[in-house]
Scaffold this motif. Structure first.
Motif, PDB file in Angstrom:
ATOM      1  N   GLN A  32      -1.435   2.425  -8.781  1.00 30.11           N
ATOM      2  CA  GLN A  32      -1.984   1.091  -9.037  1.00 30.11           C
ATOM      3  C   GLN A  32      -0.859   0.067  -9.072  1.00 30.11           C
ATOM      4  O   GLN A  32       0.308   0.405  -9.247  1.00 30.11           O
ATOM      5  CB  GLN A  32      -2.752   1.081 -10.370  1.00 30.11           C
ATOM      6  N   CYS A  33      -1.239  -1.210  -8.908  1.00 27.51           N
ATOM      7  CA  CYS A  33      -0.271  -2.300  -9.018  1.00 27.51           C
ATOM      8  C   CYS A  33      -0.825  -3.357  -9.967  1.00 27.51           C
ATOM      9  O   CYS A  33      -2.045  -3.595 -10.006  1.00 27.51           O
ATOM     10  CB  CYS A  33       0.014  -2.937  -7.653  1.00 27.51           C
ATOM     11  N   SER A  34       0.055  -3.984 -10.706  1.00 24.56           N
ATOM     12  CA  SER A  34      -0.351  -4.989 -11.683  1.00 24.56           C
ATOM     13  C   SER A  34      -1.044  -6.179 -11.046  1.00 24.56           C
ATOM     14  O   SER A  34      -1.817  -6.885 -11.704  1.00 24.56           O
ATOM     15  CB  SER A  34       0.870  -5.473 -12.479  1.00 24.56           C
TER      16      SER A  34
ATOM     17  N   GLN B 150       1.375   7.773  -6.533  1.00 20.86           N
ATOM     18  CA  GLN B 150       0.358   8.771  -6.838  1.00 20.86           C
ATOM     19  C   GLN B 150       0.975  10.151  -7.047  1.00 20.86           C
ATOM     20  O   GLN B 150       0.423  10.977  -7.783  1.00 20.86           O
ATOM     21  CB  GLN B 150      -0.684   8.837  -5.722  1.00 20.86           C
TER      22      GLN B 150
ATOM     23  N   ASP C 167       1.199   5.147 -11.063  1.00 18.75           N
ATOM     24  CA  ASP C 167       0.002   5.986 -10.920  1.00 18.75           C
ATOM     25  C   ASP C 167      -0.961   5.461  -9.852  1.00 18.75           C
ATOM     26  O   ASP C 167      -2.184   5.451 -10.032  1.00 18.75           O
ATOM     27  CB  ASP C 167      -0.742   6.116 -12.258  1.00 18.75           C
TER      28      ASP C 167
ATOM     29  N   SER D  95       0.832  -1.209   0.000  1.00 23.30           N
ATOM     30  CA  SER D  95       0.000   0.000   0.000  1.00 23.30           C
ATOM     31  C   SER D  95       0.863   1.255   0.000  1.00 23.30           C
ATOM     32  O   SER D  95       0.545   2.248  -0.676  1.00 23.30           O
ATOM     33  CB  SER D  95      -0.924   0.001   1.223  1.00 23.30           C
TER      34      SER D  95
ATOM     35  N   PHE E 256       4.232  -1.095 -10.174  1.00 24.71           N
ATOM     36  CA  PHE E 256       3.503   0.020  -9.577  1.00 24.71           C
ATOM     37  C   PHE E 256       3.611   1.255 -10.477  1.00 24.71           C
ATOM     38  O   PHE E 256       4.697   1.620 -10.927  1.00 24.71           O
ATOM     39  CB  PHE E 256       4.085   0.372  -8.206  1.00 24.71           C
TER      40      PHE E 256
ATOM     41  N   ARG F 176      -3.285  -6.085  -8.780  1.00 27.55           N
ATOM     42  CA  ARG F 176      -4.656  -5.704  -8.446  1.00 27.55           C
ATOM     43  C   ARG F 176      -5.047  -6.122  -7.028  1.00 27.55           C
ATOM     44  O   ARG F 176      -6.158  -6.572  -6.772  1.00 27.55           O
ATOM     45  CB  ARG F 176      -5.639  -6.280  -9.463  1.00 27.55           C
TER      46      ARG F 176
ATOM     47  N   MET G 136       2.110   1.936  -3.512  1.00 23.30           N
ATOM     48  CA  MET G 136       1.024   2.407  -4.377  1.00 23.30           C
ATOM     49  C   MET G 136       0.722   3.882  -4.113  1.00 23.30           C
ATOM     50  O   MET G 136       0.533   4.663  -5.056  1.00 23.30           O
ATOM     51  CB  MET G 136      -0.239   1.557  -4.175  1.00 23.30           C
TER      52      MET G 136
END
Length: 232
Positions: free
Chosen positions: A225-227, A204, A223, A197, A221, A229, A200
């Motif tokens: 997000q992580c691949s 941002q 923007d 977290s 990682f 999910r 991620m």
């Protein structure tokens, strides 16, 4: 795979397939993949199915996988820990305690959790709960923590100034890796939920691609997000 892409499946491909089937609860099907492979199984694929048995609470199959693992690699402490966790989660804590005791009696210990990052052909190592001595890394990490807290991430302060190795490696990477290059962090254990977290949130506001290779998979990682999910 061979007909379409002209790629001959190797052990890594079968391990990934067993992992996918196991996560989906298709344990017997995963076992069938292992038994029909065109080459002799190695400990890693049995250990992958053992993890899935832990996830879904299949004690008999998990015990069988642990036995097969230990026949191939009796000095791997991860097998004992996975089996003990399987017992604990199934309400068989006595068996879990006995398994951990057996591991200790055999002089086995878990490998120290570490991260490493390569910068300009030099590898830098960072250990779990490491105290930062370099001011610039400490300042960068404190900046990242302050920023994610302003964005609503409930970061817990460390009074003793000890951080997870991924956090220290990330701060070092932001400082040291060329701006246009991705930050690549390798880890000898699974990335924890907290650090997942954390990274991620960092992406941002830090315009960098961060790639973490842990014991199980790659995490890309970008923007916020992580691949994976969320399936870390």
């Amino acid at each position: 795979m061979e007909k379409t892409y002209h790629i001959t499946p190797k052990l890594d491909h079968y391990v990934c397939l067993v992992d996918l089937l196991g996560r989906g609860g298709r344990l017997e099907e995963a076992m069938g993949v292992i038994e029909t492979m065109p080459f002799k199984p190695e400990s890693v694929i049995y250990k992958t199915l053992l993890k899935a048995c832990n996830l879904h609470g299949n004690v008999p199959l998990g015990e069988d996988m642990a036995r097969r693992c230990l026949e191939l690699d009796p000095s791997d402490p991860a097998i004992y820990l996975l089996l003990a966790s399987l017992y604990d989660n199934a309400g068989l804590s006595d068996f879990g305690d006995k398994t951990r005791k057996l591991m200790r009696e055999r002089g086995l210990r878990r490998s120290p959790r570490q991260c490493w990052i390569e910068v300009r052909s030099k590898i830098y190592f960072f250990s779990a709960r490491e105290k930062i001595d370099k001011d610039e890394i400490n300042e960068k990490l404190e900046f990242l923590i302050t920023e994610i807290k302003t964005r609503g991430y409930p970061y817990q302060e460390k009074k003793d100034m000890l951080y997870h190795s991924e956090q220290v490696a990330l701060a070092f990477g932001v400082l040291s890796v060329p701006t246009l290059a991705p930050i690549r962090i390798n880890k000898n254990s699974l990335i924890c939920t907290h650090c997942h977290s954390f990274i991620m949130f960092v992406t941002q506001f830090v315009d960098r691609e961060i790639i973490v290779r842990d014991r199980k998979r790659f995490h890309f990682f970008k923007d916020g997000q992580c691949s994976c999910r969320g399936h870390s």
